[in-house]
Design a protein around this motif. Structure first.
Motif, mmCIF file in Angstrom:
data_model
loop_
_atom_site.group_PDB
_atom_site.id
_atom_site.type_symbol
_atom_site.label_atom_id
_atom_site.label_comp_id
_atom_site.label_asym_id
_atom_site.label_seq_id
_atom_site.Cartn_x
_atom_site.Cartn_y
_atom_site.Cartn_z
ATOM 1 N N ARG A 51 4.879 9.311 -7.653
ATOM 2 C CA ARG A 51 3.623 9.872 -8.268
ATOM 3 C C ARG A 51 2.448 8.402 -7.894
ATOM 4 O O ARG A 51 3.034 7.472 -7.193
ATOM 5 C CB ARG A 51 3.067 9.668 -9.368
ATOM 6 C CG ARG A 51 1.614 9.426 -9.996
ATOM 7 C CD ARG A 51 1.341 9.961 -11.485
ATOM 8 N NE ARG A 51 1.760 8.416 -12.215
ATOM 9 C CZ ARG A 51 2.869 8.267 -12.566
ATOM 10 N NH1 ARG A 51 3.777 9.150 -12.825
ATOM 11 N NH2 ARG A 51 3.036 6.850 -13.889
ATOM 12 N N GLU A 84 -1.319 7.190 -7.497
ATOM 13 C CA GLU A 84 -2.784 6.492 -8.335
ATOM 14 C C GLU A 84 -3.548 5.550 -7.609
ATOM 15 O O GLU A 84 -3.308 4.728 -7.102
ATOM 16 C CB GLU A 84 -3.025 6.953 -9.503
ATOM 17 C CG GLU A 84 -1.744 7.833 -10.160
ATOM 18 C CD GLU A 84 -1.973 7.474 -11.945
ATOM 19 O OE1 GLU A 84 -2.462 6.673 -12.441
ATOM 20 O OE2 GLU A 84 -1.760 8.586 -12.151
ATOM 21 N N SER A 85 -4.883 5.917 -7.219
ATOM 22 C CA SER A 85 -5.495 5.191 -6.408
ATOM 23 C C SER A 85 -6.908 5.325 -6.843
ATOM 24 O O SER A 85 -7.447 5.355 -7.882
ATOM 25 C CB SER A 85 -5.982 5.610 -5.029
ATOM 26 O OG SER A 85 -5.157 6.274 -4.225
ATOM 27 N N THR A 133 1.925 14.272 1.698
ATOM 28 C CA THR A 133 1.256 14.141 0.796
ATOM 29 C C THR A 133 0.626 13.296 0.436
ATOM 30 O O THR A 133 -0.772 13.057 -0.153
ATOM 31 C CB THR A 133 1.692 15.464 -0.024
ATOM 32 O OG1 THR A 133 2.355 16.206 0.862
ATOM 33 C CG2 THR A 133 1.261 16.010 -1.611
ATOM 34 N N ARG A 134 1.641 13.001 0.017
ATOM 35 C CA ARG A 134 1.153 11.360 -1.277
ATOM 36 C C ARG A 134 0.582 10.521 -0.151
ATOM 37 O O ARG A 134 -0.678 9.856 -0.609
ATOM 38 C CB ARG A 134 2.124 10.362 -1.527
ATOM 39 C CG ARG A 134 3.201 11.328 -2.344
ATOM 40 C CD ARG A 134 4.176 10.232 -2.766
ATOM 41 N NE ARG A 134 5.517 10.062 -1.761
ATOM 42 C CZ ARG A 134 6.333 8.812 -2.322
ATOM 43 N NH1 ARG A 134 6.390 8.388 -2.942
ATOM 44 N NH2 ARG A 134 7.719 9.538 -1.326
ATOM 45 N N SER A 152 -6.894 3.752 2.695
ATOM 46 C CA SER A 152 -6.939 4.690 3.668
ATOM 47 C C SER A 152 -7.245 4.772 4.916
ATOM 48 O O SER A 152 -6.758 5.341 6.238
ATOM 49 C CB SER A 152 -8.435 6.315 3.101
ATOM 50 O OG SER A 152 -9.283 6.057 3.391
ATOM 51 N N GLU A 197 -2.186 11.332 1.278
ATOM 52 C CA GLU A 197 -3.619 11.593 1.383
ATOM 53 C C GLU A 197 -4.445 10.899 0.036
ATOM 54 O O GLU A 197 -4.949 11.019 0.031
ATOM 55 C CB GLU A 197 -3.446 12.797 1.242
ATOM 56 C CG GLU A 197 -3.337 13.016 2.847
ATOM 57 C CD GLU A 197 -3.764 14.541 2.919
ATOM 58 O OE1 GLU A 197 -3.368 15.613 2.190
ATOM 59 O OE2 GLU A 197 -3.470 15.409 4.062
ATOM 60 N N ALA A 198 -3.238 10.989 -1.172
ATOM 61 C CA ALA A 198 -4.158 10.020 -2.062
ATOM 62 C C ALA A 198 -3.956 8.746 -2.114
ATOM 63 O O ALA A 198 -4.760 8.019 -3.662
ATOM 64 C CB ALA A 198 -2.328 10.496 -2.968
ATOM 65 N N ALA A 219 -12.436 6.885 -4.969
ATOM 66 C CA ALA A 219 -11.111 6.660 -5.380
ATOM 67 C C ALA A 219 -11.278 6.301 -6.643
ATOM 68 O O ALA A 219 -12.600 5.417 -6.823
ATOM 69 C CB ALA A 219 -9.544 5.249 -5.050
#
Length: 786
Positions: A725, A727-728, A709-710, A538, A712-713, A655
Motif C-alpha cells: 500500500r 498513500e500520499s 501502479t504504485r 511525482s 502513480e500513487a 495529494a
C-alpha cells in the motif's frame, strides 16, 4: 466371414500405423478430439502479467485444457525455461486483426549468452463466428518463415481457444518476430473486405515459452555491454555489484556512475543493483576493486594503472565478471569513465587506461531522452527509424511518437503547444469520411478530413497536389492544449480511410492505402517557461526531477550513512539507475557524502538515503518536516499552506492534505517513506529523503517506484509505503523553482488570490483617482490665477 475378418485385421493395422505416425510426429499432439486448428472452447486460466523469471526446466510442460498441446521432453541439466506474454513484449492490448487480411507482429529476443533448445508459441485467441471455415485461417510466421496455418471451425467461433505451436530453434536468432496474418471470409461473393464480421482477437496473455541452455562467451571487452545488458532481452535488469570491502564514498561514486550508465542503456527496463561484499553472485556481475580491497577468491594481481578486465567467474564457467580495478578510488573513477564513455575503443580481455579527459559539464535540460525546449524539434529527431512514421492499410495501427519533457514546464495561461504537421496519404477516390485524428496521452486533440487530390476548399492550410508516388501531401497548423501535456507523453496519429468500390462485387485491395507523417514536421515547446511548485514527489518518481535537470547530475549530492550497508547501497544505485533511465545518458558529476558533511550540502539538491543516520539528520534539520522515521519513533507534522495545484505539469495531482498538526508516536512495525521538502541549507533547493524504520525496509520504496501502479500513487511531499500500500499526502510548506520574468511571476501568484487582486485593483484605482483629482485641482488653480 473371411472378408469381415480381413477387414477387421486391416482396420486394426491401419489404426496402429496411424498411432505410430502420430507418436513419431515432432509437431503438435492433439488433445482429445479437438481439431488441429481450434480447441474445445474452454477459456484457459490467464497467466500473470508480471515478468516471469527463468525456472529450472526438467519436466514436461503442463497441458492446457482444450486445444492442442506440445509434448516437451525432459532437457539436460542446466536448461532453463522462460515464459513471456505478449503484454510483456509490448502488445498490452493484444492484437486486433481486422479485414480480409489483418496482420500483427510480436517481437522477442534471445540473449547472446543463451542457446535455445526448444520453443513454442502458446496462442490464446478468439475469432468471429461468421467466418467460413473452408476459406478462413490464421497464418503464423517466424522471422518471415511460414510455420503454421490454423484452420477455423464453425463450432469454435466466438470461443476462447488455446493453440500451442512449436517454434523451430534453427529459425531463432537474437531478434525474432512472430507475425500473425488473419485470412477471413464471411461470404462466397460480393464480399466487403472491411466488413465488421471479419475479426480475430489475440489475447495479450498469449505466451512464448523458450527452453535455453547457457552459451559461454569469450572474454572480450568488445562484447560490452553484453552479457550484463542484452538489448535482445526485454526483461527487467539485475546487475550485481561486488566489492572487496565496504566501499568508501569515492568507490560508491564510481559504482554509481556505472549504475546511471546501466539505467540509460536499459531504457524502458527497470534496473536493480544487488550489492555483495566478498561474495560472488550466481549471475554476471561487475566487480569494483582497488589494490587494498581485492575480493577473495578471484586471484587478482595488483595493478599500477586504471584497468578493465573481462574474466570468467571461477564458480561458474558460464558466467562473466567485469572487473573495474585500480590502485585507489581515483583510478576507479578513470576506469569507470573509460567504460561508460569510451566503450567503442575497448577490446581484448584486459585494457589499461593511461589517460582520460572527461567531457565538460552539460547545460541544463539537455538530456538526450528529453525533447528540446529551446527550439522547435522535428519528428525525425524523436524516432529511431523513419519507418516508425509510416502506416499501411485502411485502418492501420496509430503512428506513435514518445515525448519526454522536463517536469517543471509552466503551462499556466498558455495558448497551446504549436505543431507544424505535414502528412501524406493515398487520396480517396471521392469525398468521404476518411480522416486523420491527433491525440496526446489518449486525449483527443483534433481530427482532419482526408480529401481527394486537389479537392480542398479550406483556405486555412496548404494542400499540395498529387505527388509522384501517388500520395497527397497536406499540412496543418495544430495547437495542442497545454493542459493535456505531461512530463511523459504519447503523441498519436490515427489514419482511418474508407475503401471504395464501384458496384456490389468489385474488388478492393486492402493494403493499397498508405499514410505517413513527414519527418520534417515540428513541435515547439520553447514558449513554456521553467517554473514549478515544489516539493512534488511525482516529478521525482516520474523523471528524477529536480536532480535530472542537469543530465550529468552536476548539482546533486547523494547523502548516506558513514558505513552504509548493502540495502542502503542498493537503494542509492537503483535511484541513480532511474536517473540514467530518465535522461538516457550516464552521470558523473554528482557527489557522494555522508550525513555529517553538512558543510558541503550548500547549493546542492540532496537525495538522502538511510535509516538511523538519515533520521538523525532529519531530526537535526527541524521539527517541521512532514514525517521522520527513527527506528520505532514516528513524528508526523502538518504545516499551514496555500497549495495552488495548477500551472506546472503534474501538479494537478494534489495529494491529501489531511493530517494532525503534530503527532509523535512509537511503533514496532516496519515503515518506509519518501519525503520531499525545501533544503534547510540552500533556499529553492530540494531534498528528497528515502527514510525507513530499518535498512532492509528501504528497498520497499524502490519496489514501489519500480511498480507502475504504485508509482502513480506517489504525489505531494510525503508518500508512505507500508507493504503493498502507498498513500500520499501534502503536509509541508511549498516553494518554487525555475526562472520566469518578474511580470509573469507576479501575475501567476496573484491569480490564485482573486480577492487580493480585487483589493489591489481598488487601491490602484483610488490612488489614480487621487492623483487625477490633485492634478485637476492644480490645473484649475492656475487657470483662476490667470
Amino acid at each position: 466371414m473371411q472378408l469381415q475378418a480381413s477387414w477387421s485385421r486391416y482396420t486394426k493395422v491401419t489404426a496402429i500405423c496411424l498411432l505410430m505416425i502420430a507418436a513419431m510426429d515432432p509437431g503438435v499432439r492433439l488433445a482429445g478430439a479437438a481439431p488441429a486448428g481450434g480447441g474445445t472452447g474452454k477459456a484457459p486460466a490467464p497467466s500473470a502479467a508480471a515478468a516471469v523469471p527463468d525456472t529450472a526446466f526438467g519436466a514436461t510442460a503442463s497441458p492446457e485444457t482444450g486445444g492442442s498441446t506440445v509434448a516437451l521432453t525432459s532437457s539436460p541439466p542446466g536448461t532453463r525455461q522462460r515464459t513471456v506474454t505478449f503484454a510483456q513484449l509490448g502488445q498490452t492490448n493484444g492484437l486486433r486483426l481486422r479485414g480480409t487480411e489483418g496482420a500483427g507482429d510480436v517481437n522477442f529476443g534471445v540473449r547472446l549468452d543463451q542457446t535455445v533448445a526448444s520453443a513454442l508459441l502458446r496462442l490464446r485467441y478468439t475469432y468471429s463466428p461468421a467466418l467460413i471455415p473452408n476459406l478462413s485461417q490464421l497464418k503464423v510466421y517466424l522471422n518471415e518463415e511460414l510455420i503454421a496455418a490454423l484452420p477455423f471451425s464453425k463450432q469454435d467461433g466466438g470461443k476462447n481457444l488455446v493453440q500451442e505451436i512449436p517454434l523451430d530453434p534453427r529459425l531463432l536468432s537474437g531478434f525474432n518476430r512472430v507475425r500473425l496474418v488473419f485470412i477471413g471470409h464471411y461470404t462466397m461473393e460480393c464480399e466487403d473486405p472491411m466488413h465488421s464480421s471479419l475479426w480475430m482477437d489475440v489475447s495479450p496473455q498469449s505466451e512464448i515459452v523458450t527452453s535455453t541452455q547457457p552459451l559461454p562467451l569469450r572474454n572480450d571487452l568488445a562484447t560490452l555491454p553484453t552479457p550484463f545488458f542484452d538489448r535482445h532481452d526485454n526483461r527487467d535488469q539485475s546487475v550485481p555489484f561486488v566489492f572487496g570491502a565496504p566501499p568508501s564514498p569515492a568507490v560508491v561514486h564510481a559504482a554509481g556512475v556505472v549504475a546511471t550508465w546501466a539505467g540509460a542503456i536499459g531504457d524502458y527496463r527497470r534496473t536493480r543493483f544487488p550489492v555483495s561484499v566478498n561474495t560472488l553472485p550466481s549471475k554476471h556481475a561487475i566487480v569494483f576493486a582497488t589494490n587494498d580491497t581485492l575480493p577473495q577468491g578471484l586471484n587478482l594481481a595488483k595493478v599500477d594503472a586504471p584497468t578493465l578486465r573481462m574474466m570468467t567467474n571461477p564458480n561458474d564457467s558460464s558466467l562473466k565478471l567485469l572487473v573495474v580495478q585500480g590502485r585507489d578510488a581515483k583510478d576507479l573513477e578513470t576506469a569507470v569513465l573509460a567504460l561508460v564513455s569510451g566503450r567503442a575503443a575497448l577490446s581484448g580481455e584486459t585494457t589499461r587506461i593511461d589517460a582520460l579527459e572527461p567531457l565538460p559539464p552539460r547545460p541544463a535540460y539537455d538530456a538526450p531522452r528529453w525533447v528540446r525546449t529551446d527550439r522547435p524539434v522535428t519528428f525525425g529527431e524523436l524516432v529511431d527509424n523513419p519507418s516508425d512514421l509510416q502506416a499501411n492499410g485502411y485502418m492501420p495501427w496509430p503512428i506513435r511518437i514518445q515525448l519526454n519533457l522536463p517536469a517543471d514546464l509552466l503551462t499556466w495561461q498558455n495558448a497551446g503547444v504549436p505543431m507544424d504537421l505535414k502528412y501524406r496519404y493515398t487520396p480517396p477516390v471521392k469525398t468521404d469520411d476518411s480522416s486523420m485524428s491527433v491525440t496526446i496521452n489518449d486525449q483527443f486533440v483534433r481530427a482532419y478530413r482526408l480529401r481527394p487530390a486537389g479537392a480542398s476548399t479550406d483556405k486555412s492550410h496548404t494542400l499540395v497536389e498529387l505527388l509522384a508516388d501517388g500520395t497527397t501531401a497536406d499540412r496543418r497548423e495544430v495547437r495542442i492544449p497545454a493542459f493535456q501535456v505531461a512530463a511523459r507523453n504519447a503523441l498519436s496519429f490515427q489514419f482511418a480511410m474508407e475503401p471504395h468500390k464501384e458496384g456490389m462485387c468489385s474488388q478492393t485491395i486492402t493494403n493499397a492505402a498508405h499514410s505517413a507523417i513527414d519527418a520534417d514536421s515540428t513541435i515547439d515547446f520553447s514558449a513554456l517557461p521553467h517554473y514549478a511548485e515544489m516539493p512534488n514527489l511525482s516529478f521525482f518518481v516520474g523523471s528524477g526531477f529536480p536532480f535530472t535537470k542537469y543530465a550529468d547530475l552536476a548539482q546533486t549530492a547523494i547523502v548516506m550513512s558513514k558505513t552504509p550497508d548493502t540495502a542502503e547501497l542498493e537503494t542509492a544505485f537503483s535511484a541513480l539507475g532511474q536517473f540514467g533511465r530518465s535522461t538516457g545518458t550516464y552521470a558523473d558529476r554528482f557527489e557522494v557524502l555522508d550525513t555529517t558533511q553538512t558543510d558541503r550540502f550548500k547549493d546542492r539538491d540532496l537525495l538522502v538515503i538511510g535509516g538511523k543516520d538519515a533520521a538523525d539528520l532529519l531530526v537535526k534539520w527541524g521539527k517541521n518536516l512532514p514525517l521522520i522515521i527513527d527506528k520505532t519513533r514516528r513524528v508526523l507534522t502538518t504545516q499551514p499552506q496555500s497549495y495552488r495545484g495548477d500551472g506546472a505539469m503534474g501538479s494537478a495531482f494534489a495529494a491529501s492534505r489531511v493530517g494532525p498538526a503534530r503527532m509523535d508516536a512509537l511503533s514496532q512495525g516496519p515503515l518506509a517513506a519518501l519525503v520531499g521538502f525545501e533544503s534547510p541549507v540552500s533556499p529553492s533547493r530540494s531534498v528528497v529523503a528515502i527514510n525507513a524504520s530499518s535498512d532492509d525496509t528501504l528497498l520497499s520504496v524502490v519496489d514501489a517506484i519500480d511498480d507502475s501502479t504504485r508509482r502513480e500513487a506517489i504525489h505531494g511531499d510525503l508518500a508512505v509505503v507500508n507493504g503493498e500500500r502507498v498513500e500520499s499526502y501534502r503536509l509541508g510548506q511549498t516553494y518554487f523553482v525555475g526562472d520566469v520574468s518578474w511580470w509573469t511571476r507576479i501575475r501567476y501568484h496573484l491569480s490564485s488570490h482573486p480577492i487580493l487582486v480585487g483589493l489591489v485593483a481598488l487601491l490602484a484605482a483610488f490612488a489614480i483617482a487621487l492623483k487625477c483629482f490633485g492634478w485637476l485641482q492644480r490645473r484649475a488653480s492656475r487657470r483662476l490665477e490667470q
